[in-house]
Enzyme design. Structure first.
Site, PDB file in Angstrom:
ATOM      1  N   GLY A  69       0.792  -1.221   0.000  1.00  0.00           N
ATOM      2  CA  GLY A  69       0.000   0.000   0.000  1.00  0.00           C
ATOM      3  C   GLY A  69       0.825   1.272   0.000  1.00  0.00           C
ATOM      4  CD  GLU A  71      -1.034   1.648  -3.646  1.00  0.00           C
ATOM      5  OE1 GLU A  71      -0.808   0.639  -4.329  1.00  0.00           O
ATOM      6  OE2 GLU A  71      -1.330   1.578  -2.423  1.00  0.00           O
ATOM      7  CE1 TYR A 131       3.207  -3.648  -7.672  1.00  0.00           C
ATOM      8  CE2 TYR A 131       2.390  -1.486  -8.270  1.00  0.00           C
ATOM      9  CZ  TYR A 131       2.170  -2.750  -7.780  1.00  0.00           C
ATOM     10  OH  TYR A 131       0.900  -3.106  -7.392  1.00  0.00           O
ATOM     11  CG  HIS A 225      -2.948  -8.367 -10.236  1.00  0.00           C
ATOM     12  ND1 HIS A 225      -3.158  -8.988  -9.023  1.00  0.00           N
ATOM     13  CD2 HIS A 225      -1.841  -7.584 -10.081  1.00  0.00           C
ATOM     14  CE1 HIS A 225      -2.226  -8.589  -8.165  1.00  0.00           C
ATOM     15  NE2 HIS A 225      -1.412  -7.755  -8.777  1.00  0.00           N
ATOM     16  NE  ARG A 228      -5.285  -5.073 -12.914  1.00  0.00           N
ATOM     17  CZ  ARG A 228      -5.023  -4.648 -11.678  1.00  0.00           C
ATOM     18  NH1 ARG A 228      -5.850  -3.820 -11.083  1.00  0.00           N
ATOM     19  NH2 ARG A 228      -3.932  -5.052 -11.046  1.00  0.00           N
ATOM     20  CG  ASP A 286      -2.256  -8.781  -4.355  1.00  0.00           C
ATOM     21  OD1 ASP A 286      -1.045  -8.718  -4.077  1.00  0.00           O
ATOM     22  OD2 ASP A 286      -2.859  -7.884  -4.947  1.00  0.00           O
ATOM     23  CB  SER A 290      -3.027  -1.292  -1.019  1.00  0.00           C
ATOM     24  OG  SER A 290      -2.311  -1.159  -2.236  1.00  0.00           O
TER      25      SER A 290
END
Length: 391
Positions: A69, A71, A131, A225, A228, A286, A290
Site C-alpha cells: 500500500g 498509494e 514494481y 491479476h 482484473r 495478494d 492494498s
C-alpha cells in the site's frame, strides 16, 4: 522422533487417491497406503480422519508479508502478515514481495520477515525487485540475489500496464528476464519473473513483445491479476494457450468488482471453457496488499487490504457455485504453483514430500486442521500455534 499416522483419510494429492493412511515423521511424509501397518517400538500417535478430506497445504505465490500500500499516503500502508493469517487460510507456503513502495518497504525487512515466518514454522520465500525499473536488489544484481540468497526464487512484482509502474519497454523487461533466467538456471531455482498487470489497455503486450523479439519464452513470465477485467482475461487465455502461465487474484472488494473484475473462481471456469491449459493456471491471495480503487484520473478513491482467507473462499465458490471439480481447482492452489516456482517438496502429498497438509470437511470444505512441516497449527478448527507476538 514421534511418528504420526493419519487414518481413513480421503486423500487428494491433489489427484484423488481414495481412502488412504499417511505416516508422518519429522517434517516428511514417510509412507502413504491403504490400511498402513507399522511395527515399531517408537512413540506413535494416531488420528482417525473418519473420511475427511486430506489435501496439500496451499502454496501462495504472492503475499505482501511486510505489508504493502501507501498509494493514499503513509497512513494507507497496510499491516504486515502474521502467522495466523496464513493458517486461517490454509496457506503453508508463502512467497513475499514488495509492491508500489520500495522506499519505506525494503528488501532487508522482507528477508527478515521471511526468515521469521520460517522460524515460526511456515515455508517462506521471496522475490527480489518490486514494481519499478531500474530494479532494486539486495546485492546489486538480480542474478546474485537469486543465486546467493537461499529464499530468493525470482523477481517481482514487476509492473506493466499500470500508472504506478515505470513504463518499461520490452527491451528493458527482456534484460530483467534474462538475468532472472540465468540466476535460476545456475541455482536450480525458478528464476521466475512475477509480473503485476495493471488496468491499462496495453495489457500483456509487453510480454508478447519480449517473446517476439528475443529467445526468452513466455514461460519465463508469471503475470498476475489476469482476472482484473474481461478484456485482460481474454488476453490471458491467449497467453496461456501460447505456453504461458496465468495467475488469478483471489482477494477482491465490491468496489473492484464493480469496475469489471471477474471473480477468481469464475475466471477459472471461463478459461477452462475456452480451452485453457489447467496446469498453467494458479490462484494467489495478494495477501496484505492494498486493494485500491482509482478514478479515471488515477486518483485514489478507496483502499482495502488483501485477505489470505481468499484461496479457501475461492475454492468453495469454484466447487459449489461454478460446479468445477475439487481436484481440478485444488491444483491451482497446490501442485501448479509449487511446480512453477520449482518448490519440488511442496504442493503434493507423496512419500518423501514435506508434511504440509489440510483436513477439510468433505461436504462444506470448511477448514478443520492445518499441518505445516509436520507440526499442527490448527486442530478441530482452532488455531493451536500463533506467531511470536500474536495475542
Amino acid at each position: 522422533m514421534t511418528l504420526q499416522i493419519l487414518r481413513n483419510a480421503r486423500v487428494f494429492a491433489p489427484e484423488a487417491l481414495g481412502v488412504t493412511d499417511l505416516l508422518i515423521g519429522g517434517n516428511k511424509i514417510l509412507a502413504m497406503a491403504a490400511n498402513l501397518e507399522l511395527n515399531s517400538n517408537l512413540a506413535i500417535t494416531e488420528l482417525d480422519c473418519a473420511g475427511q478430506i486430506v489435501c496439500p497445504g496451499f502454496v501462495d505465490t504472492l503475499t505482501h508479508v511486510t505489508g504493502g500500500g501507501g498509494e493514499g499516503g503513509f497512513a494507507t500502508r497496510t499491516p504486515e502478515m502474521q502467522l495466523s493469517d496464513a493458517i486461517r487460510g490454509g496457506v503453508t507456503t508463502v512467497t513475499g514481495a514488495l509492491g508500489t513502495d520500495a522506499v519505506c518497504r525494503t528488501h532487508l525487512e522482507l528477508v527478515a520477515k521471511v526468515k521469521a515466518l520460517k522460524e515460526e514454522g511456515l515455508s517462506a520465500y521471496f522475490y527480489t525487485g518490486n514494481y519499478h525499473f531500474p530494479v532494486k536488489t539486495l546485492t546489486g544484481s538480480i542474478q546474485q540475489d537469486i543465486m546467493l540468497i537461499e529464499e530468493c526464487i525470482g523477481i517481482g512484482e514487476i509492473a506493466i500496464a499500470d500508472h504506478r509502474g515505470s513504463q518499461m519497454s520490452w527491451a528493458e523487461l527482456a534484460r530483467v528476464a534474462a538475468e532472472a533466467r540465468v540466476g535460476g538456471m545456475c541455482s536450480l531455482k525458478a528464476g521466475i519473473v512475477s509480473v503485476h498487470v495493471g488496468g491499462s489497455a496495453d495489457g500483456l503486450k509487453t510480454l508478447f513483445d519480449v517473446a517476439e523479439h528475443t529467445n526468452i519464452p513466455l514461460s519465463q513470465f508469471y503475470p498476475t491479476h489476469i482476472n482484473r477485467s474481461a478484456e485482460l482475461l481474454q488476453s490471458g487465455i491467449g497467453f496461456n494457450k501460447a505456453g504461458g502461465t496465468i495467475d488469478f487474484t483471489a482477494s477482491s472488494t465490491p468496489e473492484i468488482a464493480a469496475q469489471g473484475e471477474v471473480r477468481c473462481a469464475t475466471a477459472l471456469a471461463l478459461a477452462l471453457a475456452q480451452g485453457a491449459h489447467s496446469d498453467r493456471i494458479t490462484f494467489s491471495t495478494d495477501g496484505h496488499a492494498s486493494l485500491p480503487e482509482f478514478n479515471a484520473d488515477g486518483d485514489l478513491v478507496s483502499i482495502k487490504v488483501g485477505s489470505m482467507d481468499s484461496l479457501l473462499q475461492e475454492l468453495h465458490y469454484a466447487v459449489h457455485q461454478e460446479k468445477l471439480s475439487f481436484e481440478l481447482v485444488l491444483k491451482a492452489i497446490t501442485s501448479n504453483p509449487a511446480r512453477i516456482l520449482k518448490l519440488h517438496q511442496k504442493g503434493r502429498l507423496r512419500q518423501g514430500g514435506d508434511a504440509d497438509l489440510l483436513i477439510l470437511n468433505p461436504d462444506t470444505l470448511a477448514l478443520n486442521a492445518v499441518m505445516a512441516n509436520g507440526q499442527w497449527f490448527m486442530v478441530n478448527g482452532q488455531i493451536t500455534r500463533k506467531g511470536t507476538f500474536e495475542a
